[in-house]
Design a protein around this motif. Structure first.
Motif, PDB file in Angstrom:
ATOM      1  N   VAL A  56     -14.711  34.810 -26.661  1.00  0.00           N
ATOM      2  CA  VAL A  56     -13.778  35.184 -27.724  1.00  0.00           C
ATOM      3  C   VAL A  56     -14.356  36.400 -28.443  1.00  0.00           C
ATOM      4  O   VAL A  56     -15.397  36.300 -29.115  1.00  0.00           O
ATOM      5  CB  VAL A  56     -13.557  34.018 -28.717  1.00  0.00           C
ATOM      6  CG1 VAL A  56     -12.481  34.390 -29.733  1.00  0.00           C
ATOM      7  CG2 VAL A  56     -13.175  32.732 -27.989  1.00  0.00           C
ATOM      8  N   GLU A  57     -13.705  37.529 -28.263  1.00  0.00           N
ATOM      9  CA  GLU A  57     -14.191  38.781 -28.850  1.00  0.00           C
ATOM     10  C   GLU A  57     -13.623  38.873 -30.267  1.00  0.00           C
ATOM     11  O   GLU A  57     -12.497  39.304 -30.469  1.00  0.00           O
ATOM     12  CB  GLU A  57     -13.752  39.951 -27.967  1.00  0.00           C
ATOM     13  CG  GLU A  57     -14.412  39.880 -26.588  1.00  0.00           C
ATOM     14  CD  GLU A  57     -13.646  40.594 -25.493  1.00  0.00           C
ATOM     15  OE1 GLU A  57     -14.259  40.926 -24.458  1.00  0.00           O
ATOM     16  OE2 GLU A  57     -12.419  40.824 -25.634  1.00  0.00           O
ATOM     17  N   ILE A  58     -14.407  38.434 -31.246  1.00  0.00           N
ATOM     18  CA  ILE A  58     -13.840  38.186 -32.577  1.00  0.00           C
ATOM     19  C   ILE A  58     -13.637  39.449 -33.405  1.00  0.00           C
ATOM     20  O   ILE A  58     -12.801  39.475 -34.298  1.00  0.00           O
ATOM     21  CB  ILE A  58     -14.646  37.130 -33.382  1.00  0.00           C
ATOM     22  CG1 ILE A  58     -16.040  37.640 -33.763  1.00  0.00           C
ATOM     23  CG2 ILE A  58     -14.739  35.816 -32.611  1.00  0.00           C
ATOM     24  CD1 ILE A  58     -16.751  36.707 -34.760  1.00  0.00           C
ATOM     25  N   ASP A  86      -8.567  31.197 -38.156  1.00  0.00           N
ATOM     26  CA  ASP A  86      -7.497  30.452 -37.479  1.00  0.00           C
ATOM     27  C   ASP A  86      -7.247  30.971 -36.062  1.00  0.00           C
ATOM     28  O   ASP A  86      -7.034  30.178 -35.137  1.00  0.00           O
ATOM     29  CB  ASP A  86      -6.188  30.543 -38.279  1.00  0.00           C
ATOM     30  CG  ASP A  86      -6.186  29.570 -39.446  1.00  0.00           C
ATOM     31  OD1 ASP A  86      -7.034  28.654 -39.451  1.00  0.00           O
ATOM     32  OD2 ASP A  86      -5.348  29.751 -40.354  1.00  0.00           O
ATOM     33  N   GLN A  87      -7.272  32.280 -35.921  1.00  0.00           N
ATOM     34  CA  GLN A  87      -7.075  32.845 -34.580  1.00  0.00           C
ATOM     35  C   GLN A  87      -8.210  32.442 -33.639  1.00  0.00           C
ATOM     36  O   GLN A  87      -7.985  32.161 -32.458  1.00  0.00           O
ATOM     37  CB  GLN A  87      -7.007  34.380 -34.658  1.00  0.00           C
ATOM     38  CG  GLN A  87      -5.680  34.910 -35.191  1.00  0.00           C
ATOM     39  CD  GLN A  87      -5.706  36.429 -35.296  1.00  0.00           C
ATOM     40  OE1 GLN A  87      -6.570  37.018 -35.963  1.00  0.00           O
ATOM     41  NE2 GLN A  87      -4.769  37.074 -34.630  1.00  0.00           N
ATOM     42  N   ILE A  88      -9.427  32.414 -34.180  1.00  0.00           N
ATOM     43  CA  ILE A  88     -10.574  32.014 -33.349  1.00  0.00           C
ATOM     44  C   ILE A  88     -10.401  30.558 -32.901  1.00  0.00           C
ATOM     45  O   ILE A  88     -10.573  30.229 -31.721  1.00  0.00           O
ATOM     46  CB  ILE A  88     -11.898  32.197 -34.129  1.00  0.00           C
ATOM     47  CG1 ILE A  88     -12.112  33.688 -34.453  1.00  0.00           C
ATOM     48  CG2 ILE A  88     -13.083  31.641 -33.334  1.00  0.00           C
ATOM     49  CD1 ILE A  88     -13.273  33.972 -35.414  1.00  0.00           C
ATOM     50  N   PHE A 100     -12.638  24.859 -20.610  1.00  0.00           N
ATOM     51  CA  PHE A 100     -13.883  25.432 -21.128  1.00  0.00           C
ATOM     52  C   PHE A 100     -14.583  24.450 -22.058  1.00  0.00           C
ATOM     53  O   PHE A 100     -13.931  23.786 -22.876  1.00  0.00           O
ATOM     54  CB  PHE A 100     -13.598  26.736 -21.883  1.00  0.00           C
ATOM     55  CG  PHE A 100     -13.174  27.863 -20.975  1.00  0.00           C
ATOM     56  CD1 PHE A 100     -14.125  28.657 -20.359  1.00  0.00           C
ATOM     57  CD2 PHE A 100     -11.829  28.110 -20.717  1.00  0.00           C
ATOM     58  CE1 PHE A 100     -13.746  29.683 -19.507  1.00  0.00           C
ATOM     59  CE2 PHE A 100     -11.446  29.137 -19.863  1.00  0.00           C
ATOM     60  CZ  PHE A 100     -12.404  29.918 -19.266  1.00  0.00           C
ATOM     61  N   ARG A 101     -15.903  24.351 -21.926  1.00  0.00           N
ATOM     62  CA  ARG A 101     -16.688  23.492 -22.822  1.00  0.00           C
ATOM     63  C   ARG A 101     -17.800  24.289 -23.512  1.00  0.00           C
ATOM     64  O   ARG A 101     -18.681  23.698 -24.139  1.00  0.00           O
ATOM     65  CB  ARG A 101     -17.271  22.301 -22.033  1.00  0.00           C
ATOM     66  CG  ARG A 101     -16.179  21.350 -21.482  1.00  0.00           C
ATOM     67  CD  ARG A 101     -15.354  20.697 -22.594  1.00  0.00           C
ATOM     68  NE  ARG A 101     -14.297  19.844 -22.061  1.00  0.00           N
ATOM     69  CZ  ARG A 101     -13.026  20.246 -21.867  1.00  0.00           C
ATOM     70  NH1 ARG A 101     -12.652  21.496 -22.173  1.00  0.00           N
ATOM     71  NH2 ARG A 101     -12.121  19.413 -21.382  1.00  0.00           N
ATOM     72  N   THR A 102     -17.757  25.614 -23.352  1.00  0.00           N
ATOM     73  CA  THR A 102     -18.601  26.509 -24.147  1.00  0.00           C
ATOM     74  C   THR A 102     -17.726  27.640 -24.639  1.00  0.00           C
ATOM     75  O   THR A 102     -16.962  28.227 -23.852  1.00  0.00           O
ATOM     76  CB  THR A 102     -19.747  27.123 -23.312  1.00  0.00           C
ATOM     77  OG1 THR A 102     -20.703  26.122 -22.987  1.00  0.00           O
ATOM     78  CG2 THR A 102     -20.473  28.218 -24.101  1.00  0.00           C
ATOM     79  N   PHE A 103     -17.821  27.933 -25.934  1.00  0.00           N
ATOM     80  CA  PHE A 103     -17.122  29.084 -26.496  1.00  0.00           C
ATOM     81  C   PHE A 103     -18.154  30.092 -26.974  1.00  0.00           C
ATOM     82  O   PHE A 103     -19.102  29.728 -27.680  1.00  0.00           O
ATOM     83  CB  PHE A 103     -16.216  28.647 -27.655  1.00  0.00           C
ATOM     84  CG  PHE A 103     -15.235  27.586 -27.250  1.00  0.00           C
ATOM     85  CD1 PHE A 103     -14.298  27.839 -26.251  1.00  0.00           C
ATOM     86  CD2 PHE A 103     -15.269  26.320 -27.820  1.00  0.00           C
ATOM     87  CE1 PHE A 103     -13.404  26.847 -25.837  1.00  0.00           C
ATOM     88  CE2 PHE A 103     -14.383  25.320 -27.415  1.00  0.00           C
ATOM     89  CZ  PHE A 103     -13.443  25.585 -26.427  1.00  0.00           C
ATOM     90  N   VAL A 104     -17.963  31.323 -26.552  1.00  0.00           N
ATOM     91  CA  VAL A 104     -18.870  32.403 -26.955  1.00  0.00           C
ATOM     92  C   VAL A 104     -18.154  33.295 -27.958  1.00  0.00           C
ATOM     93  O   VAL A 104     -17.156  33.938 -27.615  1.00  0.00           O
ATOM     94  CB  VAL A 104     -19.304  33.257 -25.742  1.00  0.00           C
ATOM     95  CG1 VAL A 104     -20.284  34.354 -26.182  1.00  0.00           C
ATOM     96  CG2 VAL A 104     -19.917  32.393 -24.649  1.00  0.00           C
ATOM     97  N   LEU A 105     -18.637  33.296 -29.192  1.00  0.00           N
ATOM     98  CA  LEU A 105     -18.052  34.185 -30.196  1.00  0.00           C
ATOM     99  C   LEU A 105     -18.867  35.474 -30.198  1.00  0.00           C
ATOM    100  O   LEU A 105     -20.038  35.484 -30.583  1.00  0.00           O
ATOM    101  CB  LEU A 105     -18.081  33.546 -31.592  1.00  0.00           C
ATOM    102  CG  LEU A 105     -17.541  32.118 -31.733  1.00  0.00           C
ATOM    103  CD1 LEU A 105     -17.457  31.729 -33.213  1.00  0.00           C
ATOM    104  CD2 LEU A 105     -16.173  31.952 -31.060  1.00  0.00           C
TER     105      LEU A 105
END
Ligand code: 5AD
Length: 346
Positions: A56-58, A86-88, A100-105
């Motif tokens: 997720v390219e925040i 909220d968008q994230i 997916f079970r890992t989120f990369v911010l």
């Protein structure tokens, strides 16, 4: 040359001369052997499993001005955006559904994301998805900040060192950034307890084999849980617009060496590799990678998070095409698994 590969596989390191010989005298036979051995090591530890991370390219705001990077502060042409908490969260919800079970911010160094905002987002993600890992890739912050984010539930942190040679670091970054600060951050992250990732670009302007040797030795010393490497790719609105892109085979060779040096490392086949060559991601797996990081960012902002030109943003890259990715991996004998994919204990 094969003796060097064998020694690296057995002893998990080489001396400077050994690495330099491997890099400077690399030939197709050595390359093939290194990749085969790396795949064997990978298989012993991870079997046929490939882990996926939802990226997720925040934000593409950045206070830094790195000469290679398309979202550098002085690139006036970049159309800037930042995602709201909220968008994230919504991206994570989509990602969870997709397996997916890992989120990369990930983002530029953007002061808008204070510790307060980030800790709230991390806590919200962990509350809603307690079975997921949260990885941060948000650049340099203070020890106290890293500690707060860790206490909020962040599990991992990616911070590439970019180059381990002082003099080369200066060629890639303006004066206000320093390799020492970078290394301090990496040490802090480790001390706090994060699973830590470092890494570098292959073929960045001014890079020599001697620099790459230092990168390998630095990684060996740091012993990170994750290593992110990919080819340098030029971006038209940076000072390095006219510099040549990094080399595919050299990148694959380095991936193989890293797998042999750090057998258990979580090693992504990066977006940059997939951008350099249509089969880049597949080839990365065949060089010993065991992670892919499809994009979960909202489609409207994907074309704005441009670290380099021609970044892949559709097709296999997009998380929605996960089925396609699964098939691609199955074609070469691997399977994508729905798991956190932590660094193995013991
Ligand atoms: N080419 C390839 N990789 C790049 N990165 C930044 N700019 C470029 C580029 N032009 C990499 C850096 C950074 C990561 C998020 O993306 O290594 O750490």
């Amino acid at each position: 040359m094969k003796e060097y590969i064998d020694r690296l596989r057995e002893e998990h390191t080489l001396d400077r001369e050994g690495f330099l010989t491997l890099l400077s005298r690399r030939d197709p036979a050595t390359q093939e052997y290194a990749m085969e051995e790396a795949v064997k090591v990978r298989r012993q530890i991870y079997g046929k499993d490939i882990y996926i991370r939802g990226l997720v390219e925040i934000t593409n705001y950045c206070k830094n001005n790195c000469y290679y990077c398309g979202i550098r502060r002085e690139n006036r042409k970049a159309s800037r955006y930042r995602l709201t908490p909220d968008q994230i969260l919504d991206c994570c919800r989509d990602g969870y559904q997709l397996g997916f079970r890992t989120f990369v911010l990930q983002g530029g160094e953007d002061g808008w994301y204070t510790d307060e905002i980030l800790t709230a987002v991390i806590k919200d993600i962990k509350r809603e998805f307690p079975d997921c890992a949260v990885t941060l890739s948000l650049g340099e912050r203070t020890f106290e900040s890293y500690q707060k984010l860790y206490d909020a539930g962040a599990d991992r942190y990616l911070l590439r060192h970019e180059t381990a040679t002082e003099e080369h670091y200066r060629k890639l970054h303006p004066q206000d950034l320093s390799l020492e600060d970078r290394k301090t951050c990496l040490r802090d992250l480790k001390e706090i307890g994060y699973q830590v990732g470092a890494g570098f670009m292959v073929g960045s302007p001014g890079q020599t084999y001697a620099h790459l040797v230092e990168d390998l030795l630095f990684l060996r010393g740091l012993s990170p849980h994750m290593v992110g490497i990919g080819p340098f790719l030029s971006h038209q609105d940076t000072p390095f617009a006219n510099e040549p892109n990094g080399d595919l085979d050299l990148t694959l060779f380095l991936l193989a060496l890293i797998r042999l040096m750090l057998p258990k490392v979580l090693l992504p086949s990066t977006t940059a590799l997939g951008t350099l060559h249509p089969d880049g991601r597949k080839l990365g797996i065949l060089a010993g990678c065991n992670v892919v990081m499809p994009n979960l960012s909202p489609s409207g902002v994907r074309e704005k998070y441009l670290l380099y030109d021609n970044k892949i943003a559709t097709g296999l890259e997009a998380a929605e095409s996960i089925d396609l990715l699964k098939r691609q991996m199955e074609e070469i004998g691997y399977r994508i698994v729905c798991a956190r994919g932590d660094y193995p204990v013991s």
